[in-house]
Design an enzyme around this catalytic site. Structure first.
Site, PDB file in Angstrom:
ATOM      1  N   GLU A 270     -15.379  29.719 -22.471  1.00  0.00           N
ATOM      2  CA  GLU A 270     -14.575  30.401 -23.495  1.00  0.00           C
ATOM      3  C   GLU A 270     -13.422  29.519 -23.972  1.00  0.00           C
ATOM      4  O   GLU A 270     -12.258  29.935 -23.940  1.00  0.00           O
ATOM      5  CB  GLU A 270     -14.009  31.702 -22.915  1.00  0.00           C
ATOM      6  CG  GLU A 270     -15.046  32.664 -22.370  1.00  0.00           C
ATOM      7  CD  GLU A 270     -14.422  33.855 -21.630  1.00  0.00           C
ATOM      8  OE1 GLU A 270     -13.183  33.910 -21.485  1.00  0.00           O
ATOM      9  OE2 GLU A 270     -15.185  34.716 -21.187  1.00  0.00           O
TER      10      GLU A 270
ATOM     11  N   ARG B  48      -8.106  26.752 -27.279  1.00  0.00           N
ATOM     12  CA  ARG B  48      -7.141  25.716 -27.624  1.00  0.00           C
ATOM     13  C   ARG B  48      -7.743  24.308 -27.722  1.00  0.00           C
ATOM     14  O   ARG B  48      -7.416  23.553 -28.622  1.00  0.00           O
ATOM     15  CB  ARG B  48      -6.047  25.711 -26.545  1.00  0.00           C
ATOM     16  CG  ARG B  48      -4.858  24.850 -26.829  1.00  0.00           C
ATOM     17  CD  ARG B  48      -3.967  24.787 -25.586  1.00  0.00           C
ATOM     18  NE  ARG B  48      -3.699  26.087 -25.025  1.00  0.00           N
ATOM     19  CZ  ARG B  48      -2.655  26.851 -25.346  1.00  0.00           C
ATOM     20  NH1 ARG B  48      -1.766  26.417 -26.205  1.00  0.00           N
ATOM     21  NH2 ARG B  48      -2.483  28.048 -24.791  1.00  0.00           N
TER      22      ARG B  48
ATOM     23  N   ARG C 100       5.042  29.754 -30.416  1.00  0.00           N
ATOM     24  CA  ARG C 100       4.868  29.133 -29.094  1.00  0.00           C
ATOM     25  C   ARG C 100       6.152  28.511 -28.525  1.00  0.00           C
ATOM     26  O   ARG C 100       6.453  28.732 -27.359  1.00  0.00           O
ATOM     27  CB  ARG C 100       3.726  28.106 -29.120  1.00  0.00           C
ATOM     28  CG  ARG C 100       2.366  28.719 -29.471  1.00  0.00           C
ATOM     29  CD  ARG C 100       1.212  27.754 -29.257  1.00  0.00           C
ATOM     30  NE  ARG C 100       1.065  27.453 -27.851  1.00  0.00           N
ATOM     31  CZ  ARG C 100       1.490  26.358 -27.272  1.00  0.00           C
ATOM     32  NH1 ARG C 100       2.075  25.400 -27.965  1.00  0.00           N
ATOM     33  NH2 ARG C 100       1.335  26.197 -25.988  1.00  0.00           N
TER      34      ARG C 100
ATOM     35  N   CYS D  83      16.885  34.559 -37.924  1.00  0.00           N
ATOM     36  CA  CYS D  83      18.138  34.927 -37.264  1.00  0.00           C
ATOM     37  C   CYS D  83      17.911  35.184 -35.774  1.00  0.00           C
ATOM     38  O   CYS D  83      18.019  36.320 -35.291  1.00  0.00           O
ATOM     39  CB  CYS D  83      18.731  36.148 -37.942  1.00  0.00           C
ATOM     40  SG  CYS D  83      19.059  35.798 -39.663  1.00  0.00           S
TER      41      CYS D  83
ATOM     42  N   TYR E 255      -3.317  29.425 -31.600  1.00  0.00           N
ATOM     43  CA  TYR E 255      -2.187  30.315 -31.323  1.00  0.00           C
ATOM     44  C   TYR E 255      -1.026  30.058 -32.285  1.00  0.00           C
ATOM     45  O   TYR E 255       0.140  30.169 -31.922  1.00  0.00           O
ATOM     46  CB  TYR E 255      -1.739  30.199 -29.843  1.00  0.00           C
ATOM     47  CG  TYR E 255      -2.915  30.391 -28.904  1.00  0.00           C
ATOM     48  CD1 TYR E 255      -3.489  31.646 -28.746  1.00  0.00           C
ATOM     49  CD2 TYR E 255      -3.503  29.323 -28.232  1.00  0.00           C
ATOM     50  CE1 TYR E 255      -4.602  31.823 -27.942  1.00  0.00           C
ATOM     51  CE2 TYR E 255      -4.609  29.486 -27.431  1.00  0.00           C
ATOM     52  CZ  TYR E 255      -5.158  30.734 -27.290  1.00  0.00           C
ATOM     53  OH  TYR E 255      -6.265  30.916 -26.483  1.00  0.00           O
TER      54      TYR E 255
HETATM   55  C1  LIG Z   1     -10.233  35.628 -21.078  1.00  0.00           C
HETATM   56  C2  LIG Z   1      -9.823  34.452 -21.866  1.00  0.00           C
HETATM   57  N1  LIG Z   1     -10.756  33.565 -22.223  1.00  0.00           N
HETATM   58  C3  LIG Z   1     -10.458  32.470 -22.956  1.00  0.00           C
HETATM   59  C4  LIG Z   1      -9.163  32.218 -23.354  1.00  0.00           C
HETATM   60  C5  LIG Z   1      -8.903  30.990 -24.165  1.00  0.00           C
HETATM   61  O1  LIG Z   1      -8.037  30.138 -23.521  1.00  0.00           O
HETATM   62  P1  LIG Z   1      -7.756  28.690 -24.093  1.00  0.00           P
HETATM   63  O2  LIG Z   1      -7.385  28.832 -25.513  1.00  0.00           O
HETATM   64  O3  LIG Z   1      -6.644  28.194 -23.252  1.00  0.00           O
HETATM   65  O4  LIG Z   1      -8.999  27.891 -23.917  1.00  0.00           O
HETATM   66  C6  LIG Z   1      -8.141  33.096 -22.992  1.00  0.00           C
HETATM   67  C7  LIG Z   1      -6.752  32.816 -23.384  1.00  0.00           C
HETATM   68  O5  LIG Z   1      -5.820  32.988 -22.682  1.00  0.00           O
HETATM   69  C8  LIG Z   1      -8.480  34.243 -22.229  1.00  0.00           C
HETATM   70  O6  LIG Z   1      -7.543  35.128 -21.868  1.00  0.00           O
END
Ligand SMILES: Cc1ncc(COP(=O)(O)O)c(C=O)c1O
Length: 406
Positions: A263, A266, A302, A331, A360
């Protein structure tokens, strides 16, 4: 960066805007896809939460990416972008009945359940619909990801996942859930992880669970190892490559002959984007020189939220000779993009790039301080397209209506 081209886009679109490189996005996905080729079976599901622009999703879907979603809206976005349902996984601690129903009806690859009561609800919905829902258990591995505390998700005190012992018990009693095929495990320890050790720790614990279950005759088919692989935000930082990361996975799991799910968010979208802003004012005090931009923490939260560092470059020639605090117009004292940055002498109207804002950035934006959402632009060589135009004030306020008595 092609300063002339970015200046042209800025003149046409206005600032601030997010600028995405299609080429970099494709390269990042390809590197991940190539790394997982060494595995028996793998699906790379892009974490939609990192960037949900439909064009970005469509590019990745076209390259074969699946989607990791956390809401019903992200499910719709992924399907509309052309991601097939059998490549969609769904995580999140608070999935509602409506969202779960939509996911089961769509027949997604796996719902990663984060509590026993969620499994019971999925079971009830699936039985009502006459379907079998594919479910994985998101376990809480109690591993310290050694990243910022607000993006650590795999420690015992975090709200995510199911405790190991409870997960083990649920896997062994899966028979009770007639509407559920409880065939997978998910582990996600956090985000922006630059050290492979926390991943290894989580993998080792997951492998132990697989072995313990196998001893009891329960064979899991899917191991979803979440996302979390970091990117280099600073010039002197380096991030592990997808290949380094997969090597650790293989080292731990060796002979696992099921399917791995990933998954990443980033590490695919992060460095494919920058936030381009104009300097609206240069303000000198006894203490500091401030470069005040027309982008604020509402466009990129961020730094304010996670104390995150982003490299900032001035899009002009000249020797870096002046030290600025680069700030937004909002502000809030937290509205700072970078402190003590050495840049060429800045003038009002100059453009700056806040780099690595493809993940993000736009997805966490808000209208705070009455600021419409910024535009998003996709760049491919010398051609570019606005893939989300700037919000108007009328659109920003369009959902409001008067109370009849006011
Ligand atoms: C369950 C889950 N999968 C995948 C991600 C993606 O994480 P990243 O963008 O750090 O790869 C997140 C992000 O926090 C997440 O909570």
């Amino acid at each position: 960066m092609n300063i002339a081209l970015i200046s042209k886009i800025a003149a046409e679109v206005g600032t601030p805007f997010y600028l995405y490189s299609e080429q970099r996005l494709r390269q990042n996905f390809q590197a991940f896809a190539d790394a997982v080729k060494t595995l028996n079976k793998a699906t790379v599901c892009f974490a939609v939460k990192s960037n949900f622009n439909p064009t970005i999703l469509k590019i990745l879907a076209g390259m074969g990416a699946g989607a990791d979603i956390v809401s019903g809206a992200e499910l719709e976005l992924a399907l509309q972008a052309g991601v097939s349902a059998n490549k969609i996984v769904f995580s999140g601690v608070g999935k509602t009945r409506t969202e779960l129903t939509a996911a089961i009806q769509a027949g997604i690859k796996q719902i990663n359940a984060e509590s026993e009561s969620e499994i019971r609800l999925i079971n009830d919905i699936a039985l009502e619909l006459g379907k079998t829902a594919a479910v994985g258990i998101r376990v809480n591995p109690d591993v310290d990801a050694r990243t910022h505390e607000k993006i650590t998700t795999g420690k015992k005190e975090n709200k995510f996942g199911i405790d190991w012992n409870d997960a083990y018990r649920l896997f062994l009693s899966a028979e009770q859930f007639k509407g559920v095929s409880l065939h997978g495990i998910e582990v996600h320890v956090g985000s922006q992880i630059l050290d492979l050790e926390p991943f290894r720790e989580a993998f080792v614990k997951t492998k132990k669970m697989l072995t313990a279950l196998k001893d009891k005759g329960v064979l899991l088919q899917t191991v979803d190892v979440g996302g979390g692989l970091g990117v280099a935000y600073k010039a002197d930082e380096s991030a592990p490559s997808p290949a380094d990361y997969i090597a650790v996975l293989q080292d731990v799991f060796g002979d696992f002959d099921g399917e791995f799910v990933f998954e990443p968010g980033r590490c695919l979208s992060g460095d494919a984007g920058a936030l381009i802003a104009s300097v609206v004012r240069v303000k000198q005090t006894d203490e500091k020189s401030f470069a005040v931009l027309d982008a604020g923490m509402n466009d990129l939260v961020r730094p304010a939220m996670y104390d995150a560092y982003h490299t900032i470059s001035a899009l002009k020639d000249g020797k870096a000779s002046r030290t600025y605090d680069v700030v937004g117009p909002i502000c809030e004292s937290a509205d700072i993009f970078g402190k003590d940055r050495v840049l060429p002498e800045l003038d009002e109207g100059d453009l700056v790039a806040i780099e690595t804002a493809g993940a993000y950035g736009a997805t966490m934006a808000s209208n705070y301080n009455g600021r419409p959402l910024a535009a998003e632009v996709l760049l491919d060589g010398n051609r570019y397209a606005v893939i989300r135009r700037r919000q108007t004030v009328a659109e920003m306020m369009g959902l409001c209506q008067p109370a009849p008595w006011v």
